[in-house]
Design a protein around this motif. Structure first.
Motif, mmCIF file in Angstrom:
data_model
loop_
_atom_site.group_PDB
_atom_site.id
_atom_site.type_symbol
_atom_site.label_atom_id
_atom_site.label_comp_id
_atom_site.label_asym_id
_atom_site.label_seq_id
_atom_site.Cartn_x
_atom_site.Cartn_y
_atom_site.Cartn_z
ATOM 1 N N LEU A 10 13.194 9.383 11.417
ATOM 2 C CA LEU A 10 13.534 10.028 12.682
ATOM 3 C C LEU A 10 13.820 11.508 12.459
ATOM 4 O O LEU A 10 14.376 11.895 11.429
ATOM 5 C CB LEU A 10 14.738 9.346 13.324
ATOM 6 C CG LEU A 10 14.489 7.913 13.797
ATOM 7 C CD1 LEU A 10 15.776 7.291 14.335
ATOM 8 C CD2 LEU A 10 13.393 7.868 14.861
ATOM 9 N N CYS A 11 13.442 12.310 13.435
ATOM 10 C CA CYS A 11 13.480 13.762 13.282
ATOM 11 C C CYS A 11 14.412 14.430 14.280
ATOM 12 O O CYS A 11 14.685 13.907 15.354
ATOM 13 C CB CYS A 11 12.077 14.353 13.458
ATOM 14 S SG CYS A 11 10.927 13.796 12.207
ATOM 15 N N THR A 211 11.704 21.604 12.605
ATOM 16 C CA THR A 211 11.793 20.144 12.690
ATOM 17 C C THR A 211 11.981 19.565 11.294
ATOM 18 O O THR A 211 11.337 20.009 10.336
ATOM 19 C CB THR A 211 10.513 19.557 13.310
ATOM 20 O OG1 THR A 211 10.221 20.222 14.532
ATOM 21 C CG2 THR A 211 10.684 18.069 13.589
ATOM 22 N N ALA A 212 12.863 18.599 11.172
ATOM 23 C CA ALA A 212 13.060 17.909 9.892
ATOM 24 C C ALA A 212 13.473 16.476 10.178
ATOM 25 O O ALA A 212 14.047 16.170 11.231
ATOM 26 C CB ALA A 212 14.118 18.606 9.045
ATOM 27 N N GLY A 213 13.181 15.584 9.224
ATOM 28 C CA GLY A 213 13.477 14.176 9.426
ATOM 29 C C GLY A 213 14.117 13.535 8.220
ATOM 30 O O GLY A 213 14.198 14.126 7.130
ATOM 31 N N ALA A 214 14.562 12.299 8.400
ATOM 32 C CA ALA A 214 15.150 11.513 7.315
ATOM 33 C C ALA A 214 14.732 10.064 7.481
ATOM 34 O O ALA A 214 14.605 9.568 8.600
ATOM 35 C CB ALA A 214 16.675 11.632 7.329
ATOM 36 N N GLY A 215 14.521 9.407 6.354
ATOM 37 C CA GLY A 215 14.126 8.006 6.363
ATOM 38 C C GLY A 215 15.336 7.093 6.435
ATOM 39 O O GLY A 215 16.264 7.208 5.630
ATOM 40 N N LEU A 226 22.180 12.767 8.466
ATOM 41 C CA LEU A 226 22.293 14.046 9.170
ATOM 42 C C LEU A 226 22.453 15.201 8.189
ATOM 43 O O LEU A 226 21.906 16.286 8.395
ATOM 44 C CB LEU A 226 23.472 14.003 10.143
ATOM 45 C CG LEU A 226 23.277 13.091 11.366
ATOM 46 C CD1 LEU A 226 24.562 13.010 12.179
ATOM 47 C CD2 LEU A 226 22.131 13.585 12.237
ATOM 48 N N GLU A 227 23.190 14.973 7.116
ATOM 49 C CA GLU A 227 23.330 16.003 6.076
ATOM 50 C C GLU A 227 21.971 16.352 5.483
ATOM 51 O O GLU A 227 21.668 17.523 5.222
ATOM 52 C CB GLU A 227 24.266 15.514 4.970
ATOM 53 C CG GLU A 227 25.736 15.551 5.325
ATOM 54 C CD GLU A 227 26.591 14.993 4.209
ATOM 55 O OE1 GLU A 227 26.065 14.758 3.102
ATOM 56 O OE2 GLU A 227 27.807 14.775 4.444
ATOM 57 N N GLU A 228 21.142 15.318 5.254
ATOM 58 C CA GLU A 228 19.809 15.551 4.688
ATOM 59 C C GLU A 228 18.955 16.385 5.638
ATOM 60 O O GLU A 228 18.280 17.333 5.217
ATOM 61 C CB GLU A 228 19.129 14.203 4.402
ATOM 62 C CG GLU A 228 17.711 14.342 3.872
ATOM 63 C CD GLU A 228 17.038 13.012 3.619
ATOM 64 O OE1 GLU A 228 15.794 12.930 3.768
ATOM 65 O OE2 GLU A 228 17.744 12.034 3.264
ATOM 66 N N ASN A 230 19.976 18.406 8.034
ATOM 67 C CA ASN A 230 20.517 19.764 8.140
ATOM 68 C C ASN A 230 20.238 20.581 6.878
ATOM 69 O O ASN A 230 20.038 21.803 6.955
ATOM 70 C CB ASN A 230 22.015 19.708 8.423
ATOM 71 C CG ASN A 230 22.312 19.205 9.833
ATOM 72 O OD1 ASN A 230 21.499 19.375 10.730
ATOM 73 N ND2 ASN A 230 23.463 18.575 10.011
ATOM 74 N N LEU A 231 20.221 19.926 5.714
ATOM 75 C CA LEU A 231 19.862 20.617 4.471
ATOM 76 C C LEU A 231 18.439 21.151 4.557
ATOM 77 O O LEU A 231 18.170 22.317 4.225
ATOM 78 C CB LEU A 231 20.001 19.661 3.281
ATOM 79 C CG LEU A 231 19.433 20.148 1.943
ATOM 80 C CD1 LEU A 231 20.197 21.374 1.445
ATOM 81 C CD2 LEU A 231 19.459 19.024 0.906
ATOM 82 N N LYS A 232 17.507 20.315 5.014
ATOM 83 C CA LYS A 232 16.109 20.726 5.104
ATOM 84 C C LYS A 232 15.940 21.887 6.082
ATOM 85 O O LYS A 232 15.188 22.836 5.816
ATOM 86 C CB LYS A 232 15.241 19.531 5.525
ATOM 87 C CG LYS A 232 15.164 18.440 4.457
ATOM 88 C CD LYS A 232 14.484 17.186 4.993
ATOM 89 C CE LYS A 232 14.390 16.107 3.924
ATOM 90 N NZ LYS A 232 13.825 14.839 4.441
ATOM 91 N N ILE A 233 16.634 21.822 7.215
ATOM 92 C CA ILE A 233 16.532 22.889 8.207
ATOM 93 C C ILE A 233 17.181 24.177 7.688
ATOM 94 O O ILE A 233 16.636 25.276 7.853
ATOM 95 C CB ILE A 233 17.151 22.459 9.547
ATOM 96 C CG1 ILE A 233 16.255 21.397 10.199
ATOM 97 C CG2 ILE A 233 17.317 23.653 10.488
ATOM 98 C CD1 ILE A 233 16.789 20.837 11.503
ATOM 99 N N SER A 234 18.335 24.064 7.030
ATOM 100 C CA SER A 234 19.029 25.259 6.542
ATOM 101 C C SER A 234 18.225 25.973 5.468
ATOM 102 O O SER A 234 18.222 27.212 5.401
ATOM 103 C CB SER A 234 20.416 24.883 6.008
ATOM 104 O OG SER A 234 20.320 24.062 4.855
#
Length: 242
Positions: A10-11, A211-215, A226-228, A230-234
């Motif tokens: 989900l992204c 846009t970023a997502g996590a499995g 959510l941390e993952e 936000n890490l990708k977006i930051s």
């Protein structure tokens, strides 16, 4: 938890209004300098619509009859210990869905002979992922046969694929558009290289979409997912605006 899906990606999307012209060339240079082992990509539909990024994820490459696949799933900060990622049941489970999907895809393509590499941790700048390479020599294949079967993998969709795509459309409040789509090339000899357009942004009329997502699998913890994301977006924000 109800057993409907085994994995879903989900992204989250963040929109920035930019008041000045972004220097896309300089941003791509930042990508190259700071994440040298990623694939730098840019797709300019017109001067008002540009998609660009630095993808760590290879969908497949096919050159001189050698098919190369790579499973990328499971995420941690690069300054954390590799052993933590290699011993994380949640991340291993998430990664295994991708590996098994790729091996099932080879069986569908009737490619029985392949070599699977060892599980390892690969760092792409500030972010690290679990990675496993799979290679096979095969003849008389069109790159679009691979593309049709392989995409989207559980690394960007989920498992089972068809069900996960239905739930992604229901749950996410936006269209993914180019996010997580395959992007690459095919030459006149049938060689090809396709990546997955993640870890990037889309610039539309001075509006920047990130846009970023996590499995999500059994054992996922909301706050950590959510941390993952936000890490990708930051990381993207830092690369774009530094």
């Amino acid at each position: 938890n109800q057993g409907i899906l085994e994995k879903i990606v989900l992204c989250k999307r963040i929109n920035y209004e930019t008041n000045h012209q972004l220097d896309i060339f300089q941003i791509l240079m930042n990508f190259r300098l700071k994440i040298s082992n990623s694939c730098i990509y840019v797709w300019k539909r017109n001067h008002r619509d540009i998609t660009f990024g630095t993808s760590p994820e290879k969908l497949f490459s096919f050159k001189d009859k050698l098919l190369s696949l790579e499973a990328i799933a499971g995420t941690a900060k690069s300054n954390s210990s590799d052993k933590l990622l290699l011993k994380s049941p949640k991340d291993i489970r998430e990664h295994d869905f991708v590996i098994n999907y790729l091996l099932d895809s080879l069986r569908l393509l009737k490619i029985p002979n392949y070599k699977k590499g060892d599980l390892k941790v690969v760092s792409f700048g500030p972010i690290s992922h679990l990675s496993t390479h799979i290679k096979s020599y095969c003849e008389n294949y069109c790159p679009f046969d691979f593309l049709k079967i392989l995409h989207p993998t559980p690394a960007v969709a989920g498992f089972p694929k068809d069900k996960s795509l239905i739930y992604i459309e229901k749950i996410e409040s936006f269209s993914r558009d180019n996010y997580a789509s395959p992007i690459g090339w095919v030459d006149s000899l049938g060689n090809a290289d396709f990546r997955v357009s993640i870890r990037g942004a889309r610039l539309i009329n001075n509006k920047l979409e990130l846009t970023a997502g996590a499995g999500i699998v059994e054992g996922s913890v909301l706050e950590k997912e959510l941390e993952e994301i936000n890490l990708k977006i930051s990381v993207l924000v830092e690369l774009i605006f530094s």
